[in-house]
Write an enzyme that holds these catalytic residues in place. Structure first.
Site, mmCIF file in Angstrom:
data_model
loop_
_atom_site.group_PDB
_atom_site.id
_atom_site.type_symbol
_atom_site.label_atom_id
_atom_site.label_comp_id
_atom_site.label_asym_id
_atom_site.label_seq_id
_atom_site.Cartn_x
_atom_site.Cartn_y
_atom_site.Cartn_z
ATOM 1 N N GLU A 1 -3.264 7.669 -4.042
ATOM 2 C CA GLU A 1 -3.195 6.418 -3.278
ATOM 3 C C GLU A 1 -3.140 5.207 -4.217
ATOM 4 O O GLU A 1 -3.836 5.186 -5.235
ATOM 5 C CB GLU A 1 -4.421 6.301 -2.374
ATOM 6 C CG GLU A 1 -4.422 5.072 -1.490
ATOM 7 C CD GLU A 1 -5.704 4.955 -0.662
ATOM 8 O OE1 GLU A 1 -5.647 5.164 0.553
ATOM 9 O OE2 GLU A 1 -6.766 4.659 -1.247
ATOM 10 N N TYR B 1 0.853 -1.194 0.000
ATOM 11 C CA TYR B 1 0.000 0.000 0.000
ATOM 12 C C TYR B 1 0.886 1.241 0.000
ATOM 13 O O TYR B 1 1.912 1.265 0.695
ATOM 14 C CB TYR B 1 -0.886 0.007 1.255
ATOM 15 C CG TYR B 1 -1.600 1.319 1.479
ATOM 16 C CD1 TYR B 1 -2.879 1.538 0.969
ATOM 17 C CD2 TYR B 1 -0.980 2.362 2.181
ATOM 18 C CE1 TYR B 1 -3.519 2.754 1.149
ATOM 19 C CE2 TYR B 1 -1.625 3.580 2.366
ATOM 20 C CZ TYR B 1 -2.893 3.770 1.848
ATOM 21 O OH TYR B 1 -3.528 4.973 2.019
#
Ligand code: GDP
Ligand code: MN
Length: 382
Positions: A189, A101
């Site tokens: 993101e 992530y």
């Protein structure tokens, strides 16, 4: 301004972040053509402005034409938590060894850019942050210096990236930071940032929000605004030239001037309430504009009570009162209104309201009094 995954990936590619090649389509036939061009296996992905598409059945792998037909037909038109799928993104399917992530955003309390990285990717990152915060690296960046390659490598190793891909992850973090900075994004993101069996690091998903106020600096990004997938009430507001932002609460807020509306949100929150929207009717609001504003607020079913906070300057309180009376004549709101009129022609405004004797309308003198009243009404304790 939120971007669809494939639009975010276009920005990523512009800055050297690795993504899979693909095509956006809107019909089953085009999906079949695109898949043949891209080469099997492919992955079909619903393009909606909401996460968790995988779990909802909006992300499917296809090994051949029959599977593309089946999945494309299923996903197009699918409703994912209120978002109807109109566009499909088809890309060459990746083999995945590991899911990480990565994100970049502005940490307002620290007044610094924040880079986050975790080896626990592919899952709900809020859960990682809550249950195993040590697995989410939070690294503040000097806004003037930017993030250096060494700094990015440190973040990657500190986060526990496999040793052989620390360099690849660092490249991705530097590129992601560049996307965030140079595109005037408020959020960039990647979840998941994958490592392939060949040990290549690649963005498998993209969540990018651009700062709409900075769009004038990026004419090439103007077309990314996706009005089809916008909140319908926000879209209507934009068309009518009204500043409206939808929030999650149940108290409708209308004021004139952004500063007054913001402080109204604060006062309502302080009184224990939860605003359902931000609506700035602007300076010089006339009766017609007020009527439009009331309609917009009531278009949101979640609204249980409305607070009208007007400070008359250029805007005249008697005009506002007329607008409100006209709106009530037209739309007969079912929810209670608390009205605070202060400033230019406030006495006339209040008199007009009193004469009209509207059902379910309460006058308040101060902002605090108004906020407490509307919070009580929304809770059914008026
Ligand atoms: P989200 O559910 O909306 O976050 O959509 P993602 O783009 O993150 O996809 C969800 C999940 O689908 C990913 O975490 C992967 O596990 C899986 N997935 C997506 N694309 C591929 C692919 O190309 N290959 C494989 N094997 N899995 C994929
Ligand atoms: Mn994802």
């Amino acid at each position: 301004m939120d971007l669809l995954e494939y639009q975010g990936k276009q920005l990523f590619a512009r800055h050297g972040l690795k993504v899979s090649p693909g095509e956006a389509v809107t019909t089953v036939e085009d999906a079949v053509t695109a898949a043949a061009e891209i080469g099997y296996p492919v992955v079909l992905k619903a393009q909606v402005l909401i996460g968790g598409r995988g779990k909802a059945g909006g992300v499917k792998l296809a090994a051949d034409e029959d599977e593309v037909r089946e999945h494309a037909a299923n996903i197009l038109g699918m409703n994912i938590r209120g978002h109807v799928v109109r566009t499909l993104w088809i890309e060459h399917a990746s083999d995945i060894a590991t899911e990480y992530y990565a994100s970049v955003l502005l940490d307002r309390s620290a007044k610094q850019p924040l880079v986050m990285f975790s080896v626990e990717g592919g899952v709900d990152i809020e859960e990682v942050a809550e249950k195993t915060p040590e697995k989410l690296i939070r690294h503040h960046v000097d806004a003037l210096a930017g993030i250096s390659r060494e700094e990015a490598e440190q973040v990657a190793s500190e986060g526990g990236a496999d040793a052989d891909v620390v360099g690849g992850v660092a490249d991705a973090l530097v590129a992601l930071y560049e996307v965030w900075l140079t595109e005037d994004a408020t959020l960039a993101e990647i979840n998941p940032l994958i490592v392939t069996p060949e040990r290549e690091v690649r963005a498998l998903d993209a969540k990018v929000s651009l700062d709409g106020n900075a769009l004038y600096r990026h004419p090439e990004n103007q077309e990314l605004s996706d009005s089809e997938n916008e909140d319908p009430i926000e879209r209507r507001a934009k068309e009518e030239g009204v500043q409206y932002v939808k929030l999650d609460g149940d108290i409708g807020i209308l004021g004139n001037g952004a500063g007054l509306v913001m402080s109204t949100l604060d006062v309502v929150a302080q009184a224990g309430g939860s605003p359902a929207n931000f609506l700035d009717a602007g300076g010089g609001s006339d009766a017609e504009k007020i009527k439009q504003a009331v309609e917009l607020i009531l278009a949101n079913d979640a609204v249980k009570a409305v607070l009208f906070n007007i400070f008359g300057g250029i805007t005249r309180c008697d005009e506002v009162a007329r607008g409100l009376i006209a709106a009530f004549d037209d739309i007969h709101p079912q929810v209670p209104f608390v009205v605070r009129l202060d400033g230019t022609n406030d006495v006339e405004g209040r008199e007009l309201l009193q004469q009209a004797a509207l059902a379910n309308v309460y006058a308040a003198r101060t902002m605090n009094e108004a906020a407490e009243k509307v919070v009580a009404l929304a809770a059914g304790q008026g």
